[in-house]
Design a protein around this motif. Sequence first.
Motif, PDB file in Angstrom:
ATOM      1  N   TRP A 158      49.698 -15.295 -28.545  1.00  0.00           N
ATOM      2  CA  TRP A 158      50.524 -16.045 -29.488  1.00  0.00           C
ATOM      3  C   TRP A 158      51.573 -15.182 -30.192  1.00  0.00           C
ATOM      4  CZ3 TRP A 158      51.279 -15.077 -34.581  1.00  0.00           C
ATOM      5  CH2 TRP A 158      50.373 -14.206 -35.209  1.00  0.00           C
ATOM      6  N   LEU A 159      51.214 -13.944 -30.564  1.00  0.00           N
ATOM      7  CA  LEU A 159      52.167 -13.120 -31.306  1.00  0.00           C
ATOM      8  C   LEU A 159      53.317 -12.667 -30.410  1.00  0.00           C
ATOM      9  CD1 LEU A 159      53.054 -11.815 -33.890  1.00  0.00           C
ATOM     10  CD2 LEU A 159      51.511  -9.894 -33.426  1.00  0.00           C
ATOM     11  N   ARG A 160      53.018 -12.369 -29.145  1.00  0.00           N
ATOM     12  CA  ARG A 160      54.103 -12.037 -28.212  1.00  0.00           C
ATOM     13  C   ARG A 160      55.049 -13.221 -28.080  1.00  0.00           C
ATOM     14  NH1 ARG A 160      55.278 -13.689 -23.537  1.00  0.00           N
ATOM     15  NH2 ARG A 160      53.210 -14.568 -23.131  1.00  0.00           N
ATOM     16  N   THR A 166      61.360 -15.896 -31.629  1.00  0.00           N
ATOM     17  CA  THR A 166      61.978 -15.961 -32.959  1.00  0.00           C
ATOM     18  C   THR A 166      62.459 -14.613 -33.474  1.00  0.00           C
ATOM     19  OG1 THR A 166      59.921 -15.593 -34.193  1.00  0.00           O
ATOM     20  CG2 THR A 166      60.437 -17.862 -33.559  1.00  0.00           C
ATOM     21  N   LYS A 167      62.083 -13.511 -32.794  1.00  0.00           N
ATOM     22  CA  LYS A 167      62.406 -12.156 -33.269  1.00  0.00           C
ATOM     23  C   LYS A 167      61.810 -11.910 -34.651  1.00  0.00           C
ATOM     24  CE  LYS A 167      64.741 -11.667 -29.517  1.00  0.00           C
ATOM     25  NZ  LYS A 167      64.146 -10.945 -28.375  1.00  0.00           N
ATOM     26  N   VAL A 168      60.642 -12.479 -34.891  1.00  0.00           N
ATOM     27  CA  VAL A 168      59.993 -12.360 -36.186  1.00  0.00           C
ATOM     28  C   VAL A 168      59.614 -10.909 -36.481  1.00  0.00           C
ATOM     29  CG1 VAL A 168      57.661 -12.729 -35.249  1.00  0.00           C
ATOM     30  CG2 VAL A 168      58.137 -13.299 -37.633  1.00  0.00           C
ATOM     31  N   LYS A 169      59.693 -10.524 -37.739  1.00  0.00           N
ATOM     32  CA  LYS A 169      59.156  -9.247 -38.184  1.00  0.00           C
ATOM     33  C   LYS A 169      57.658  -9.450 -38.393  1.00  0.00           C
ATOM     34  CE  LYS A 169      59.391  -5.811 -41.896  1.00  0.00           C
ATOM     35  NZ  LYS A 169      60.019  -5.457 -43.203  1.00  0.00           N
ATOM     36  N   ARG A 187      53.301  -2.254 -25.868  1.00  0.00           N
ATOM     37  CA  ARG A 187      53.967  -3.559 -25.995  1.00  0.00           C
ATOM     38  C   ARG A 187      54.333  -3.829 -27.456  1.00  0.00           C
ATOM     39  NH1 ARG A 187      51.751  -7.948 -22.186  1.00  0.00           N
ATOM     40  NH2 ARG A 187      52.897  -6.539 -20.805  1.00  0.00           N
ATOM     41  N   ALA A 188      53.471  -3.432 -28.384  1.00  0.00           N
ATOM     42  CA  ALA A 188      53.788  -3.602 -29.801  1.00  0.00           C
ATOM     43  C   ALA A 188      55.064  -2.839 -30.160  1.00  0.00           C
ATOM     44  CB  ALA A 188      52.619  -3.132 -30.663  1.00  0.00           C
ATOM     45  N   ARG A 189      55.197  -1.622 -29.653  1.00  0.00           N
ATOM     46  CA  ARG A 189      56.403  -0.834 -29.918  1.00  0.00           C
ATOM     47  C   ARG A 189      57.632  -1.528 -29.345  1.00  0.00           C
ATOM     48  NH1 ARG A 189      53.045   3.466 -27.750  1.00  0.00           N
ATOM     49  NH2 ARG A 189      52.005   4.581 -29.449  1.00  0.00           N
ATOM     50  N   GLU A 190      57.509  -2.038 -28.125  1.00  0.00           N
ATOM     51  CA  GLU A 190      58.640  -2.686 -27.474  1.00  0.00           C
ATOM     52  C   GLU A 190      59.110  -3.919 -28.250  1.00  0.00           C
ATOM     53  OE1 GLU A 190      57.003  -3.535 -23.683  1.00  0.00           O
ATOM     54  OE2 GLU A 190      57.159  -1.472 -22.933  1.00  0.00           O
TER      55      GLU A 190
END
Length: 306
Positions: A158-160, A166-169, A187-190
């Motif tokens: 879901w977070l990906r 949305t490019k959410v922070k 992936r989190a860094r990307e």
Amino acid sequence: MPKVVGMLVRRARLLKDPGDVRVGDLRPLVPLVGVPWDWSTAGRPGARFAPSAIRSELLSYTPLSEDLGCLSVGFDDLGDVDVAGGDPALTGSRAIEAARKAMDVARGRGTPAVFLGGDHSITAWTARPFAEAGSTTVVLDSHYDLRRLSEGVTSGAWLRELAESTKVKAVVVGVSDYMNPPYARQRARELGVEVITRQQLLRDLDGSLGRLRGLVRGSEVYLSIDVDHLAQAYAPGVNSPSPLGMTPQESLAVMEAVTSSARVVGIDVTEVVPQLDPSGLTVRLAAALLLRAVHLAIAKGEAHGR
């Protein structure tokens, strides 16, 4: 106070204390929506039964906090999203619409909007209107939830999906050892997702909380409480138990850090599976954490004249 109609009493209690007010007796102001969806669960299903169970516990608590005083308002229950079993597209569109309406109601009343899951995939829907409005998403979770499947559905993506659309922070707090695929950190860094791990909290709680305050300072925040961020000893009734997860006291410290630096405009609680914990411990703890988050958000907002 309980309402009496003839010989019938709503929320009947064996303890007859007229001054013992409960959260369910307060003026209903905080919009609350249930999303009883768990068709994205790859592990232990049953989170669809959590909204009703959490509601019951939530309304049974008293409004008195020893440091915040008495909560002055209760929950305006808007009901459950009409889930289309096995159809995430249709259910998602309905959940997004419901979240948008709850967000608008909450903004008009100066309170956060509250959502009861459901597995964690519901947050891709309920957080979307807030993310589109510029809110930062802060997640208490032992998982990154950044998977990309070759087929099927999962609550672990879901977070990906939200970050890509949305490019959410986003900030994930509580990521635990031995619970995530090897590619998750990269992936989190990307995706630009900030992460505060369980180990970082253990080694330097004050420093980690200071970093969190810096990441959210001055922003609006949607807070997602995946109950599996807690150690399995505290929360056995979840989809994906975390043996090395956080303590409730650490969770409270995280919520205090967020509300001290940001305005919390939305809150959800997810991944509770009531039938896996016959003692009711997990449901009751989930309701208590949610209530504390709401109380903090309202108290901090009142202190700053919001």
